[in-house]
Motif scaffolding. Structure first.
Motif, short mmCIF file in Angstrom:
data_model
loop_
_atom_site.label_atom_id
_atom_site.label_comp_id
_atom_site.label_asym_id
_atom_site.label_seq_id
_atom_site.Cartn_x
_atom_site.Cartn_y
_atom_site.Cartn_z
N ASN A 152 -4.07 -2.88 -12.38
CA ASN A 152 -2.94 -3.77 -12.65
C ASN A 152 -2.12 -4.11 -11.41
OD1 ASN A 152 -3.77 -3.40 -15.25
ND2 ASN A 152 -1.91 -2.45 -15.99
N VAL A 153 -2.31 -3.40 -10.32
CA VAL A 153 -1.47 -3.56 -9.14
C VAL A 153 -2.10 -4.52 -8.12
CG1 VAL A 153 -0.10 -2.28 -7.43
CG2 VAL A 153 -0.80 -1.15 -9.53
N THR A 154 -3.30 -5.01 -8.36
CA THR A 154 -4.02 -5.78 -7.35
C THR A 154 -3.23 -6.99 -6.87
OG1 THR A 154 -6.16 -5.08 -8.23
CG2 THR A 154 -6.14 -7.05 -6.85
N THR A 155 -2.79 -7.84 -7.79
CA THR A 155 -2.08 -9.05 -7.38
C THR A 155 -0.70 -8.71 -6.83
OG1 THR A 155 -3.27 -10.34 -9.02
CG2 THR A 155 -1.23 -11.29 -8.16
N PHE A 236 1.17 6.24 6.17
CA PHE A 236 0.12 6.52 7.17
C PHE A 236 -1.19 6.85 6.47
CE2 PHE A 236 -2.34 9.39 9.83
CZ PHE A 236 -2.36 8.71 11.05
N ALA A 237 -1.11 7.69 5.44
CA ALA A 237 -2.31 8.08 4.71
C ALA A 237 -2.96 6.87 4.04
CB ALA A 237 -1.97 9.15 3.67
N LEU A 238 -2.14 6.03 3.41
CA LEU A 238 -2.70 4.87 2.71
C LEU A 238 -3.48 3.97 3.67
CD1 LEU A 238 0.22 3.78 0.35
CD2 LEU A 238 -2.08 4.51 -0.35
N ARG A 239 -3.00 3.83 4.89
CA ARG A 239 -3.67 2.95 5.84
C ARG A 239 -5.00 3.52 6.33
NH1 ARG A 239 1.84 1.93 8.07
NH2 ARG A 239 2.36 -0.25 7.67
N ALA A 247 -8.35 3.60 -4.18
CA ALA A 247 -8.61 2.93 -5.45
C ALA A 247 -8.13 3.74 -6.65
CB ALA A 247 -10.10 2.63 -5.59
N LYS A 248 -8.07 5.05 -6.49
CA LYS A 248 -7.61 5.91 -7.60
C LYS A 248 -6.10 5.93 -7.74
CE LYS A 248 -11.59 8.97 -7.03
NZ LYS A 248 -12.04 10.34 -6.68
N MET A 249 -5.40 5.31 -6.77
CA MET A 249 -3.94 5.37 -6.77
C MET A 249 -3.30 4.17 -7.47
SD MET A 249 -3.25 6.57 -2.85
CE MET A 249 -3.98 8.06 -2.19
#
Length: 250
Positions: A152-155, A236-239, A247-249
């Motif tokens: 649901n967060v893609t856009t 930092f971790a996300l990048r 993808a699991k977040m």
């Protein structure tokens, strides 16, 4: 650093915008507040003037997707207050569904509100600032802008990444001028936009989250992940995490 006395906030009738209005009012700033829900704006204005009788609070109805109206309202606020020292592009939308599942209209509405309408607000604000040869543009992005997000967060994430790039481009164009640009990346802060986030770990209250936002705005930092703990290390971790983990977040 100059004191930014006259502050315009979009999406000011609730959530982060309303709380920012309260925090800046407590600092003695004059406010220009706009949103679609004028009943809530009128009530907020009464409360702010009662608590801080020395300030000026001007309110106007604004749907940021009415782009022509954005320019009219910003100019009217400038006329009301004499100048605009800071504009906070805060109005946004959080709805969305996975791509390709038959919910294009919801995703389109989020993309239009969070990016195209933000572009209109930035255009209107920077026009005023260029004429004044001074001002501070603040764009509210999101920690989800750090990477492409699933489900649901893609856009939403894509629109917030777009608006962050827009703000950086404006900052690049205005380097060496008296016009400053700040991009905020809020983490999970409880608000009317964040029904999912309110149930998520690491969520902070609206008051605590907005205090961190206001501190970063007042410092006129180019970019700020707020609150800094734990969102700086998470950013930092996300990048750098593999996409299968990110993808699991979503």
């Amino acid at each position: 650093m100059p004191i930014r006395k006259n502050i315009l906030i979009t999406g000011a009738s609730s959530g982060l915008g309303e709380r920012m209005a309260r925090d800046f009012a407590a600092r003695g700033r004059d406010l220009a507040l706009c949103a679609r829900r004028t009943d809530r704006l009128d009530q907020l204005r009464k409360e702010l003037l009662a608590a801080h009788p020395g300030i000026t609070v001007s309110v106007r109805a604004l749907d940021v997707n009415d782009h022509g109206r954005v320019f009219e309202v910003f100019q009217s606020f400038r006329d009301d207050l004499g100048r605009l020292d800071r504009v906070i592009v805060n109005a946004g939308l959080g709805k969305g569904q996975p791509i390709g599942t038959g919910h294009f209209e919801a995703n389109l509405q989020t993309a239009q509100t969070n990016f195209v309408a933000a572009l209109a607000q930035c255009e209107a604000a920077v026009e005023v600032f260029r004429r004044q040869q001074a001002g501070h543009l603040v764009v509210v992005s999101s920690m989800s802008a750090m990477r492409g997000m699933a489900r649901n967060v893609t856009t939403y994430a894509a629109s917030k990444a777009g608006v962050a790039a827009l703000a950086e481009g404006i900052r690049a164009d205005l380097l060496g001028t008296p016009i400053k640009v700040t991009t905020l990346y809020p983490g999970y802060i409880a608000s009317e936009l964040s029904d999912r986030a309110e149930k998520a770990p690491l969520t902070v209250s609206t008051a605590k989250g907005v205090r961190a936002m206001v501190r970063a705005i007042e410092a006129e930092r180019a970019e700020a992940q707020v609150p800094s703990w734990p969102w700086v290390p998470i950013g930092f971790a996300l990048r750098h995490l593999p996409l299968r983990v990110v993808a699991k977040m979503g």
